[in-house]
Motif scaffolding. Structure first.
Motif, PDB file in Angstrom:
ATOM      1  N   UNK A 145       3.675  28.333  27.493  1.00  0.00           N
ATOM      2  CA  UNK A 145       3.312  29.239  28.593  1.00  0.00           C
ATOM      3  C   UNK A 145       2.155  30.156  28.201  1.00  0.00           C
ATOM      4  N   UNK A 146       1.187  30.252  29.105  1.00  0.00           N
ATOM      5  CA  UNK A 146       0.003  31.055  28.819  1.00  0.00           C
ATOM      6  C   UNK A 146       0.179  32.519  29.171  1.00  0.00           C
ATOM      7  N   UNK A 147       1.217  32.830  29.947  1.00  0.00           N
ATOM      8  CA  UNK A 147       1.419  34.200  30.392  1.00  0.00           C
ATOM      9  C   UNK A 147       2.714  34.295  31.167  1.00  0.00           C
ATOM     10  N   UNK A 148       2.938  35.426  31.812  1.00  0.00           N
ATOM     11  CA  UNK A 148       4.194  35.629  32.540  1.00  0.00           C
ATOM     12  C   UNK A 148       4.229  34.874  33.869  1.00  0.00           C
ATOM     13  N   UNK A 149       4.571  33.602  33.795  1.00  0.00           N
ATOM     14  CA  UNK A 149       4.695  32.760  34.990  1.00  0.00           C
ATOM     15  C   UNK A 149       5.784  31.731  34.733  1.00  0.00           C
TER      16      UNK A 149
END
Length: 245
Positions: A145-149
């Motif tokens: 995951x690249x970020x909060x998603x």
């Protein structure tokens, strides 16, 4: 666009590309036509599809389709006799942190990216040739995951699981997934240049190769999965090494 394929690699074969009017899908279609194949482009925008098909020439045709609608997908495949290759990039979703997104918004990643592709494959079953190859579109965020998603990350992982499950059920038809990272192409070109540059720099710094990918690089990964007759039930990551950092 230079192709590594022979001019007959897709001779007498028909490839369906939903989301084929632009971006990675169009890049795949160009290679297929250049290698002697025929393509059926699908998407939601008449003019985009018409322009793409006109540019590809006589071996390309198109029809509109909404992958979230059963009747629309059924109508699309009603005019397709045989499918040797199937690739779906079309999806539209909302991403964000679990604390910020409504359940309905979070579900859009599954509604379009997972269930959209599931619906396309299910509807195409009777048209798939015995030696057909299906390539599903996942994304590097499923593995890293690249970020909060979180819902978006989970949807990508689900697509990869779907590819493995379908490979078992549909054999000898081959089913794989392709999981790109950030791609310099149609989608990012529509965003603010400063935002794009920041995103590209951040992603590049997190990869082994130090750069983002191109649409054509993702397309050649899809073509490999179409043509390699011993690969099934796997996910290919043309992401510059992002998932390895």
């Amino acid at each position: 666009m230079t192709s590594y394929l022979s001019d007959s690699a897709f001779a007498d074969r028909t490839v369906v590309v939903i989301g084929g009017g632009t971006g990675i899908g169009l890049a795949v279609a160009r290679h297929v036509v250049g290698a002697g194949g025929s393509v059926v482009l699908g998407g939601r925008t008449h003019q985009t599809l018409r322009d793409a098909a006109d540019g590809l020439g006589a071996r390309a045709r198109w029809a509109t389709v909404d992958t979230t609608d059963d009747a629309s997908v059924a109508a699309f495949f009603a005019d397709v006799d045989v499918v040797h290759g199937l690739f779906t990039t079309a999806a539209s979703y909302v991403t964000g942190p679990i604390a910020d997104l409504s359940i309905a918004d979070a579900a859009t990643a599954f509604d379009t990216k997972f269930w959209g592709q599931y619906r396309v494959v299910k509807t195409a079953l009777s048209s798939l040739a015995d030696d057909a190859s299906v390539v599903l579109m996942s994304g590097a965020a499923g593995a890293r995951p690249a970020g909060p998603a979180p819902a978006y990350s989970a949807a990508n992982s689900a697509v990869e699981g779907l590819a493995r499950g379908l490979a078992v059920e549909l054999a000898p038809i081959r089913v794989n997934a392709v999981a790109p990272g950030t791609v310099d192409g149609n989608l990012w070109q529509q965003r603010d240049p400063a935002v794009r540059r920041q995103a590209f720099d951040s992603y590049s710094a997190a990869t082994l190769l130090g750069r983002v990918s191109t649409e054509d690089e993702i397309a050649t990964a899809v073509l490999h999965l179409f043509l390699n007759t011993t690969t099934t039930g796997t996910t290919v990551f043309p992401d510059g090494g992002y998932t390895l950092r």
